[in-house]
Design an enzyme around this catalytic site. Structure first.
Site, short mmCIF file in Angstrom:
data_model
loop_
_atom_site.label_atom_id
_atom_site.label_comp_id
_atom_site.label_asym_id
_atom_site.label_seq_id
_atom_site.Cartn_x
_atom_site.Cartn_y
_atom_site.Cartn_z
N SER A 220 24.56 47.81 -7.25
CA SER A 220 24.12 49.02 -6.30
C SER A 220 24.29 50.23 -7.13
O SER A 220 23.69 50.44 -8.08
CB SER A 220 25.02 48.82 -5.17
OG SER A 220 24.39 49.58 -4.08
N ASP A 307 17.03 42.59 0.93
CA ASP A 307 17.87 43.60 0.88
C ASP A 307 17.31 44.84 1.42
O ASP A 307 16.38 45.29 1.27
CB ASP A 307 17.83 44.03 -0.73
CG ASP A 307 19.19 45.01 -1.05
OD1 ASP A 307 19.39 45.94 -0.05
OD2 ASP A 307 19.77 44.89 -2.30
N HIS A 344 22.11 42.50 0.61
CA HIS A 344 22.40 43.62 -0.60
C HIS A 344 23.72 43.20 -1.41
O HIS A 344 23.93 43.64 -2.60
CB HIS A 344 22.63 44.83 0.04
CG HIS A 344 22.94 45.99 -1.02
ND1 HIS A 344 22.17 46.40 -1.81
CD2 HIS A 344 24.11 46.84 -1.13
CE1 HIS A 344 22.36 47.36 -2.47
NE2 HIS A 344 23.73 47.72 -2.39
#
Length: 364
Positions: A220, A307, A344
């Site tokens: 991320s 995601d 995610h």
């Protein structure tokens, strides 16, 4: 007497008394009706007031962020969330076996906390060993992964711990870093600062690994840190061995536009001015797209198709950019199907993940 009686009847006649009864019989119904009506009126007033308050907040937020751009930086760097609160970061063995905690002081005097998790195959050797032994263990034949986490929480967050367990079982050393300002690390996070922390840790590990491959793994927000660090190291003449990007974005501006919070304001007049342009005011860029154009390190990209935080089209975009770069020595994109529900943070759940990583390392 009759007149007197008539007079009395007139004063206390039936007609007024009857009207009184009629009035009396109407009043309770009227009161009941009003009592029934009052709660719904209050509810309507409450709903109107709440809706007005929400509207005021919705309109105010963009102006507040633009006037105080540092607030947006607080959202990007959620270092205030030092979760999980119950974990003693100085004693990682409670949640991670064969792991030691240590601290490094960077060139600019910042102290950062790091966990070093050994390959699971060496767990018996690690019993009762000190930090010096762990440092020497970095020179064995097992590759090293430096894990750079996302924007909130600490190195003890569950999905990070679970990934480290998977990587350890697959035969990797894993060093999990908390950037400056996060967890028990000192200082305040900035893009330049957390990039500097990552570069320092990579060089520290590389000096002790004695030729063993050292990979930078970013998740991320950490993908931006990873490519920043890889680019910086390359400019210093020390190209990174491997870069692994989990759930990456193209750049922070585009990530902000597609973030769930950003979508709330997507139709707001001046959205780019109030939000996206404000990233630049904080010197927050994290240009993965620009960085991969220049990197000559092998790049493995991992992304889940479901995601909702960072859409998978960004991973595809980065893959295309990296493929067109003449510097790249190997680029691979692995997309995980939406029906797997990895979203995610849960790619670590894929049983083929160790195989994917080892296949990539063996092919470069």
């Amino acid at each position: 007497m009759k007149r007197h009686d008539a007079s009395q009847k007139k004063v206390s006649g039936q007609a007024p008394e009857g009207r009184g009864r009629q009035s009396g019989s109407f009043t309770p119904h009227s009161l009941i009706y009003k009592k029934k009506k009052r709660p719904s009126s209050r509810l309507a007033l409450y709903l109107k007031t709440s809706a007005l308050a929400l509207l005021c907040i919705y309109i105010s937020v963009p102006f507040i962020i633009r006037l105080f751009p540092a607030l947006l930086a607080k959202v990007v760097y959620l270092n205030i969330l030092k979760v999980p609160f119950s974990v003693d970061l100085s004693n990682p063995k409670v949640i991670l076996n064969h792991t030691t905690n240590f601290y490094l002081t960077t060139e600019d005097g910042i102290t950062v906390g790091v966990w070093h998790t050994l390959p699971a195959s060496r767990w018996e050797e690690a019993k009762y060993k000190d930090q010096v032994w762990y440092e020497e263990a970095l020179s064995d034949v097992n590759p090293v992964i430096i894990y750079l986490h996302g924007n909130g929480g600490t190195r003890a967050v569950d999905h990070r711990v679970q990934l480290v367990k998977v990587l350890s079982a697959a035969g990797f050393h894993v060093l999990s870093l908390d950037y400056r300002g996060y967890a028990d690390s000192t200082g305040e996070p900035t893009e330049e600062g957390i990039t500097m922390d990552s570069v320092y840790l990579y060089e520290w590990v590389k000096a002790r690994s004695r030729g063993t491959p050292v990979c930078i793994w970013g998740h991320s927000l950490g993908t931006g840190v990873a490519t920043n660090a890889a680019r910086k190291l390359q400019e210093k003449g020390s190209a990174v061995d491997v870069v692994i990007l989990e759930s990456p974005y193209t750049n922070i501006r585009e990530a902000g536009a597609y973030h769930p919070f950003g979508r709330i304001y997507h139709s707001f007049p001046g959205f780019e001015y109030f939000f996206l342009d404000t990233f630049a005011l904080n010197n927050i860029v994290f240009p993965n797209d620009e960085n991969v154009k220049l990197l000559n390190a092998p790049i493995l990209i991992l992304h889940a198709e479901d995601d909702a935080v960072v859409p998978s089209f960004m991973a595809k975009k980065l893959h295309d950019i990296a493929l067109k770069s003449q510097n790249s020595r190997g680029v691979k994109l692995v997309l995980f199907r939406a029906d797997l529900d990895y979203e995610h943070e849960n790619i670590y759940k894929d049983p083929k993940l160790p195989e994917i990583i080892w296949d990539f390392l063996n092919d470069i």
